[in-house]
Design an enzyme around this catalytic site. Structure first.
Site, mmCIF file in Angstrom:
data_model
loop_
_atom_site.group_PDB
_atom_site.id
_atom_site.type_symbol
_atom_site.label_atom_id
_atom_site.label_comp_id
_atom_site.label_asym_id
_atom_site.label_seq_id
_atom_site.Cartn_x
_atom_site.Cartn_y
_atom_site.Cartn_z
ATOM 1 N N HIS A 145 0.846 -1.195 0.000
ATOM 2 C CA HIS A 145 0.000 0.000 0.000
ATOM 3 C C HIS A 145 0.882 1.245 0.000
ATOM 4 C CE1 HIS A 145 -2.311 -3.231 1.915
ATOM 5 N NE2 HIS A 145 -3.393 -2.654 1.439
ATOM 6 N N LYS A 172 -1.709 -8.188 -3.791
ATOM 7 C CA LYS A 172 -2.521 -6.967 -3.723
ATOM 8 C C LYS A 172 -1.629 -5.732 -3.777
ATOM 9 C CE LYS A 172 -5.639 -4.563 -0.482
ATOM 10 N NZ LYS A 172 -6.115 -4.602 0.926
#
Length: 256
Positions: A145, A172
Site C-alpha cells: 500500500h 494486492k
C-alpha cells in the site's frame, strides 16, 4: 483470471470482481454494529481492519471478536488485516512481534478465512506467517500500500511478482494517484501482471481520482474491488451502488 476458492467464493471470476467491504470501527459495539449493517447487503468478502480496534493489544479480545464477526458473517469469508501505520494503518503501539502473534492466533483459531500481510515486513516474518497460514488452511494475501503516490510501472509490476515469489495466494497492490495518468499506470501494470502471475491479483487506486479503478479494475485483471457498507469516503461507493454499476459494465462487455 487465475482462480482460488475461499469458503463459497471464487476469487478470480471472469465476469466481474468480488466486492469486499471493510470494518473500521474502534469499539466492539461499533464493529458489531457495522457487521449488522453490512451483512444484509451481502458483499462477497468482509475485511476486518483490526489495527483500528481499541483492544487490539489483547489477543483474547481480538480472537473473541473475530469469532463473533465470523459467526455473524455466516457464509461471507472474512479477511483479517492489520495495516501498518507506514501503509495507512491506524495509530497502534504494537511492535512487529506482537502483530505476528495476532496473525498466528487468528490462523490457529480459524476464525478468519484470509489474512492480509504486507510485503514490507521482514522476509523472515512473511515466510513464517506463510507457513502458519498454510498449515491452518488460511488464504494469504500479500500486499503493498502506498498512501503517498503511485510508483513507476516497473515498481508496480515488481510488487505483484514479489508477492508470487514469496508464496502468496493473492497479490494486492494499492496506490494513491496524484493525477489520472497514475490510475492508467496501475491498470496497465495489473493487466501486465495478470499475464505473467499464476495467482489472483487485487489492485486499487484510492481517492476520487482512483474511483474508476474500483469499477473497471477487474477488466484489467483485478479480482476484488472495495465498497463501503455505509458512509463512503471520497472515491468509495456503497455496496449496492457498486454492485449495480458492475452488473451494467459486465453486461456491456460480455453481453447476455
Amino acid at each position: 483470471m487465475k482462480r482460488i476458492r475461499v469458503g463459497g467464493e471464487m476469487i478470480g471470476r471472469a465476469d466481474q470482481p468480488l466486492i469486499c467491504s471493510p470494518l473500521i470501527g474502534r469499539s466492539r459495539a461499533a464493529i458489531l454494529d457495522e457487521v449488522a449493517a453490512i451483512v444484509p447487503k451481502q458483499p462477497d468478502l468482509i475485511e476486518w481492519r483490526v489495527d483500528f480496534f481499541e483492544e487490539v493489544s489483547d489477543i483474547a479480545a481480538v480472537i473473541d471478536l473475530a469469532s463473533e464477526i465470523k459467526a455473524a458473517a455466516a457464509k461471507i469469508p472474512v479477511i483479517f488485516a492489520f495495516r501498518a501505520m507506514s501503509e495507512g494503518g491506524g495509530a497502534c503501539a504494537l511492535n512487529e512481534s506482537d502483530i505476528l502473534k495476532l496473525y498466528v492466533a487468528a490462523c490457529a483459531s480459524r476464525c478468519v478465512d484470509l489474512i492480509d500481510y504486507e510485503m514490507s515486513n521482514p522476509v523472515t516474518s512473511v515466510a513464517m506467517l506463510r507457513e502458519v497460514s498454510r498449515n491452518h488452511g488460511v488464504t494469504m494475501i500479500m500486499s503493498y500500500h502506498n498512501h503517498q503516490a503511485t510508483p513507476e510501472d516497473a515498481v508496480l509490476s515488481e510488487k505483484f511478482a514479489e508477492a508470487e515469489r514469496l508464496g502468496a495466494d493473492v497479490a494486492k497492490v494499492v496506490v494513491t494517484p496524484r493525477h489520472s495518468e497514475d490510475v492508467l499506470s496501475l491498470l496497465g501494470a495489473t493487466q501486465k501482471a495478470s499475464r505473467t502471475c499464476a495467482i489472483p491479483l487485487v489492485s486499487m487506486a484510492m481517492g476520487g481520482i482512483g474511483a474508476v479503478s474500483r469499477v473497471f479494475g477487474w477488466a484489467y485483471g483485478s479480482s476484488v474491488t472495495f465498497a463501503a457498507g455505509r458512509s463512503p469516503k471520497p472515491g468509495q461507493m456503497r455496496i449496492e451502488e457498486l454492485r449495480s454499476v458492475l452488473a451494467s459494465v459486465s453486461h456491456a462487455l460480455h453481453g447476455g
